[in-house]
Enzyme design. Structure first.
Site, mmCIF file in Angstrom:
data_model
loop_
_atom_site.group_PDB
_atom_site.id
_atom_site.type_symbol
_atom_site.label_atom_id
_atom_site.label_comp_id
_atom_site.label_asym_id
_atom_site.label_seq_id
_atom_site.Cartn_x
_atom_site.Cartn_y
_atom_site.Cartn_z
ATOM 1 N N ARG A 63 53.292 34.529 37.137
ATOM 2 C CA ARG A 63 52.301 35.646 37.593
ATOM 3 C C ARG A 63 51.124 34.951 37.964
ATOM 4 N NH1 ARG A 63 52.014 38.673 31.786
ATOM 5 N NH2 ARG A 63 52.293 36.655 31.131
ATOM 6 N N ARG B 275 43.441 25.653 37.198
ATOM 7 C CA ARG B 275 41.961 25.616 37.687
ATOM 8 C C ARG B 275 41.164 24.859 36.688
ATOM 9 N NH1 ARG B 275 40.848 31.917 37.872
ATOM 10 N NH2 ARG B 275 38.675 31.123 38.190
ATOM 11 N N ASP C 32 46.895 34.757 38.847
ATOM 12 C CA ASP C 32 45.965 35.287 38.289
ATOM 13 C C ASP C 32 44.915 36.019 39.537
ATOM 14 O OD1 ASP C 32 46.244 34.361 35.943
ATOM 15 O OD2 ASP C 32 44.929 32.419 36.199
#
Length: 304
Positions: free
Chosen positions: A63, A210, A65
């Site tokens: 998945r 990130r 973001d």
């Protein structure tokens, strides 16, 4: 798989199908289907449902973001009807918006599961390191106007390789039951004005890459020394972590599976990095328990 190939339009594909998908995540609140916002999953399912004439539900290798892109997202689904390779690929692309595209489709055994059978996932975080802001690349790179020392970033990143507790790099709202992940490799390289953080592991926590990218940029700018990542890793505390880098520079570029499934090989994205010439699956996976277990070949303990 080559860059140009023939799509069969006569033989219907029967049973479970795997599909390679690319998307620009700028207009979506992530891959997973949501009730309140646009998602890549809902967009794909709507297109595939129109081809099948019946509901289609898909499952993905990972998945992404909100705002994150993918050049090789692998999905699988059990189609309610048989359609040819050409019908699935061309049909899906004719119904999909311009920011989502299907690359290929392939019949796979019922044992194939895009998420549970993935041996590794690979991302590339792309920084445009120049004084002027990006124009043509503005949706798929993160701009950094301060000079970055890519060699120092690479050296700092090696502290993350191996199996570690990544609590310092997980989002506060991460729902994973464990912060432990196995990083296969982390590389930072400069290609002209592009600085690329190339990272592969068994799986990733929410915002993990990130957060790693944000910490590495601090090293690259000279705000932190090369031991910065090692210190953060040892703290195991996100509250003492570094900044979270923007989503626009992150690309999901590969999901790796056992060769028995014979999924198509294709150049690693994004296309900004096509000159590197690397294709999916070229690097050997680490000899670790998780990889062995998912291949159905548990590791045998070695006698000392």
């Amino acid at each position: 798989m080559t860059l140009f190939y023939h799509l069969d339009e006569k033989q219907p594909l029967i049973g479970r199908l795997a599909m390679g998908v690319e998307y620009d995540g700028s207009g979506y609140c992530g891959f997973q289907r949501l009730k309140h916002a646009a998602s890549v999953q809902a967009t794909l399912e709507k297109a595939l449902t129109r081809i099948a004439g019946a509901d289609v539900r898909i499952h993905a290798s990972g998945r992404t973001d909100s705002g994150v892109h993918a050049t090789r997202q692998i999905i699988h689904f059990d189609p309610p009807v048989a359609r040819s390779e050409k019908a699935w690929v061309f049909g899906a692309n004719s119904y999909l918006p311009r920011d989502v595209a299907v690359h290929w489709v392939k019949a796979v055994p019922d044992t194939f599961d895009s998420r549970r059978k993935a041996l590794g996932r690979r991302y590339r975080y792309v920084l445009l390191n120049q004084i002027s802001r990006p124009v043509l690349e503005r949706h798929n790179v993160t701009w950094c106007r301060d000079p970055l020392d890519a060699e120092a970033m690479h050296e700092a990143a090696q502290a993350l390789v191996g199996e570690n507790d990544f609590s310092s790099f997980r989002a506060a709202g991460c729902q994973s039951k464990t912060p432990w992940r196995h990083m296969h490799f982390v590389e930072v390289k400069r290609h002209g004005p592009l600085v690329v953080i190339d990272i592969q592991g068994n799986a990733f926590l929410h915002h993990m890459i990130r957060n790693i990218a944000g910490a590495l940029v601090s090293v690259g700018r000279g705000e932190q020394d090369k031991a910065h990542l090692a210190r953060l890793l040892a703290l195991k505390d996100r509250k003492q972590g570094d900044v979270t880098a923007p989503a626009c520079g992150l690309h999901f570029v590969d999901s790796l599976y056992d060769p028995q499934f014979d999924l198509p090989k294709e150049p690693l994205g994004p296309n900004l990095l096509a000159f590197t010439g690397e294709w999916t699956g070229e690097r050997a996976l680490p000899d670790c328990p998780m990889v062995a277990n998912r291949r159905g070949k548990p590791m045998v303990a070695q006698l000392s």
